[in-house]
Scaffold this active site. Structure first.
Site, PDB file in Angstrom:
ATOM      1  N   ASP A   7       0.870  -1.168   0.000  1.00 48.92           N
ATOM      2  CA  ASP A   7       0.000   0.000   0.000  1.00 48.92           C
ATOM      3  C   ASP A   7       0.916   1.229   0.000  1.00 48.92           C
ATOM      4  O   ASP A   7       2.139   1.125  -0.179  1.00 48.92           O
ATOM      5  CB  ASP A   7      -0.990  -0.042   1.168  1.00 48.92           C
ATOM      6  CG  ASP A   7      -0.338   0.154   2.530  1.00 48.92           C
ATOM      7  OD1 ASP A   7       0.909   0.256   2.601  1.00 48.92           O
ATOM      8  OD2 ASP A   7      -1.075   0.219   3.533  1.00 48.92           O
ATOM      9  N   HIS A   8       0.318   2.414   0.227  1.00 48.03           N
ATOM     10  CA  HIS A   8       1.103   3.652   0.228  1.00 48.03           C
ATOM     11  C   HIS A   8       2.154   3.646   1.349  1.00 48.03           C
ATOM     12  O   HIS A   8       3.234   4.199   1.196  1.00 48.03           O
ATOM     13  CB  HIS A   8       0.174   4.856   0.374  1.00 48.03           C
ATOM     14  CG  HIS A   8      -0.767   4.749   1.533  1.00 48.03           C
ATOM     15  ND1 HIS A   8      -1.815   3.838   1.554  1.00 48.03           N
ATOM     16  CD2 HIS A   8      -0.806   5.378   2.729  1.00 48.03           C
ATOM     17  CE1 HIS A   8      -2.456   3.939   2.713  1.00 48.03           C
ATOM     18  NE2 HIS A   8      -1.857   4.865   3.447  1.00 48.03           N
ATOM     19  N   CYS A  64       3.285  -3.099   3.996  1.00 50.67           N
ATOM     20  CA  CYS A  64       2.406  -1.977   4.344  1.00 50.67           C
ATOM     21  C   CYS A  64       3.129  -1.184   5.434  1.00 50.67           C
ATOM     22  O   CYS A  64       4.335  -1.359   5.625  1.00 50.67           O
ATOM     23  CB  CYS A  64       1.007  -2.437   4.744  1.00 50.67           C
ATOM     24  SG  CYS A  64       0.906  -3.488   6.209  1.00 50.67           S
ATOM     25  N   GLY A  65       2.427  -0.316   6.130  1.00 49.13           N
ATOM     26  CA  GLY A  65       3.118   0.525   7.106  1.00 49.13           C
ATOM     27  C   GLY A  65       3.784  -0.290   8.199  1.00 49.13           C
ATOM     28  O   GLY A  65       4.970  -0.146   8.475  1.00 49.13           O
ATOM     29  N   THR A  66       3.007  -1.165   8.820  1.00 50.45           N
ATOM     30  CA  THR A  66       3.543  -2.024   9.885  1.00 50.45           C
ATOM     31  C   THR A  66       3.813  -3.451   9.423  1.00 50.45           C
ATOM     32  O   THR A  66       4.527  -4.186  10.108  1.00 50.45           O
ATOM     33  CB  THR A  66       2.532  -2.128  11.042  1.00 50.45           C
ATOM     34  OG1 THR A  66       1.319  -2.675  10.510  1.00 50.45           O
ATOM     35  CG2 THR A  66       2.272  -0.763  11.678  1.00 50.45           C
ATOM     36  N   GLY A  67       3.180  -3.861   8.345  1.00 53.09           N
ATOM     37  CA  GLY A  67       3.195  -5.268   7.922  1.00 53.09           C
ATOM     38  C   GLY A  67       2.060  -6.071   8.536  1.00 53.09           C
ATOM     39  O   GLY A  67       1.792  -7.193   8.098  1.00 53.09           O
ATOM     40  N   ILE A  68       1.408  -5.501   9.524  1.00 52.53           N
ATOM     41  CA  ILE A  68       0.379  -6.264  10.241  1.00 52.53           C
ATOM     42  C   ILE A  68      -0.845  -6.512   9.361  1.00 52.53           C
ATOM     43  O   ILE A  68      -1.317  -7.649   9.224  1.00 52.53           O
ATOM     44  CB  ILE A  68      -0.023  -5.541  11.547  1.00 52.53           C
ATOM     45  CG1 ILE A  68       1.168  -5.472  12.505  1.00 52.53           C
ATOM     46  CG2 ILE A  68      -1.199  -6.252  12.214  1.00 52.53           C
ATOM     47  CD1 ILE A  68       0.941  -4.562  13.721  1.00 52.53           C
ATOM     48  N   MET A  70      -1.200  -6.415   6.112  1.00 52.87           N
ATOM     49  CA  MET A  70      -0.900  -7.278   4.963  1.00 52.87           C
ATOM     50  C   MET A  70      -0.802  -8.741   5.388  1.00 52.87           C
ATOM     51  O   MET A  70      -1.261  -9.629   4.663  1.00 52.87           O
ATOM     52  CB  MET A  70       0.415  -6.859   4.313  1.00 52.87           C
ATOM     53  CG  MET A  70       0.316  -5.657   3.412  1.00 52.87           C
ATOM     54  SD  MET A  70      -0.707  -5.952   1.945  1.00 52.87           S
ATOM     55  CE  MET A  70      -0.150  -4.552   0.937  1.00 52.87           C
ATOM     56  N   ARG A 131      10.224 -32.447  11.380  1.00 55.54           N
ATOM     57  CA  ARG A 131       9.172 -32.110  12.350  1.00 55.54           C
ATOM     58  C   ARG A 131       8.423 -30.839  11.945  1.00 55.54           C
ATOM     59  O   ARG A 131       7.245 -30.661  12.294  1.00 55.54           O
ATOM     60  CB  ARG A 131       9.761 -31.953  13.752  1.00 55.54           C
ATOM     61  CG  ARG A 131      10.687 -30.768  13.928  1.00 55.54           C
ATOM     62  CD  ARG A 131      11.333 -30.766  15.316  1.00 55.54           C
ATOM     63  NE  ARG A 131      12.111 -29.571  15.568  1.00 55.54           N
ATOM     64  CZ  ARG A 131      13.355 -29.360  15.145  1.00 55.54           C
ATOM     65  NH1 ARG A 131      13.964 -30.283  14.426  1.00 55.54           N
ATOM     66  NH2 ARG A 131      13.988 -28.234  15.430  1.00 55.54           N
ATOM     67  N   HIS A 132       9.088 -29.982  11.179  1.00 54.47           N
ATOM     68  CA  HIS A 132       8.422 -28.734  10.767  1.00 54.47           C
ATOM     69  C   HIS A 132       7.334 -29.009   9.730  1.00 54.47           C
ATOM     70  O   HIS A 132       6.315 -28.326   9.698  1.00 54.47           O
ATOM     71  CB  HIS A 132       9.457 -27.746  10.245  1.00 54.47           C
ATOM     72  CG  HIS A 132      10.524 -27.458  11.258  1.00 54.47           C
ATOM     73  ND1 HIS A 132      10.248 -26.820  12.443  1.00 54.47           N
ATOM     74  CD2 HIS A 132      11.839 -27.787  11.292  1.00 54.47           C
ATOM     75  CE1 HIS A 132      11.363 -26.728  13.155  1.00 54.47           C
ATOM     76  NE2 HIS A 132      12.336 -27.316  12.484  1.00 54.47           N
TER      77      HIS A 132
HETATM   78  C1  RB5 Z   1      -2.037   2.643   6.399  1.00 57.67           C
HETATM   79  O1  RB5 Z   1      -2.127   3.880   7.020  1.00 57.67           O
HETATM   80  C2  RB5 Z   1      -1.656   1.579   7.414  1.00 57.67           C
HETATM   81  O2  RB5 Z   1      -2.727   1.320   8.258  1.00 57.67           O
HETATM   82  C3  RB5 Z   1      -1.194   0.322   6.709  1.00 57.67           C
HETATM   83  O3  RB5 Z   1      -0.106   0.610   5.905  1.00 57.67           O
HETATM   84  C4  RB5 Z   1      -0.746  -0.836   7.605  1.00 57.67           C
HETATM   85  O4  RB5 Z   1       0.182  -0.397   8.549  1.00 57.67           O
HETATM   86  C5  RB5 Z   1      -1.817  -1.640   8.187  1.00 57.67           C
HETATM   87  O5  RB5 Z   1      -1.586  -2.643   8.885  1.00 57.67           O
END
Ligand code: RB5
Length: 148
Positions: A7-8, A64-68, A70, A131-132
């Site tokens: 994303d951005h 993405c910003g945090t990767g969370i 995505m 095992r994995h």
């Molecule tokens: C976008 O502002 C932000 O929420 C996104 O990049 C990401 O961090 C979401 O998990």
């Protein structure tokens, strides 16, 4: 072929990773986004995850910003093992133990040099099996249980 998307919030790191992959001679398919306009990360996460799950891409990278966000989105697609990593040990383990077929990074968490180092650690590691594999089979079992 490796599919990549962001994303951005992940665009700058994604572009640095594409340049790194090009230097390594790895063929990349960029699913977007392409500019700084605010977009919704699930759209790009779904595209890359479906390319990997269908076999049209061998593996994927999402930023993405945090990767969370995505990682949450990509892991909804059956067959995807998307791993959010923040250091080289995690990146290596994501392949050796988890056979992650998508690497996820946070563009607002790590800089471009670190991001490329994590990609390198993940690409160069090998799945250990044994095992994995038993544990991955159990994850597939969870998927199957809830797909009925
Ligand atoms: C976008 O502002 C932000 O929420 C996104 O990049 C990401 O961090 C979401 O998990």
């Amino acid at each position: 072929m490796l599919a990549i998307g962001s994303d951005h919030g992940g665009l700058k790191l994604k572009n640095a990773i594409i340049a790194y992959l090009n230097r390594r001679g790895i063929v990349v398919s960029d699913a977007g986004t392409t500019d700084d306009a605010s977009v919704d990360y699930p759209d790009f996460g779904q595209t890359v995850a479906e390319m990997v799950a269908s076999g049209s891409a061998e593996r994927g990278i999402l930023v993405c910003g945090t990767g969370i966000g995505m990682s949450i989105a990509a892991n909804k697609v059956p067959g995807i093992r998307a791993a959010l990593v923040t250091d080289a040990f995690m990146a290596r383990m994501a392949k050796e133990h988890n056979k992650a077929n998508i690497l996820v990074l946070g563009g607002r968490v790590i800089d471009e040099r670190a991001g490329c180092e994590l990609v390198e650690a993940w690409l160069d590691a090998e799945f250990a099996g044994g095992r994995h594999q038993i544990r991955l089979d159990k994850i597939s079992g969870i998927e199957q249980k809830y797909s009925r």
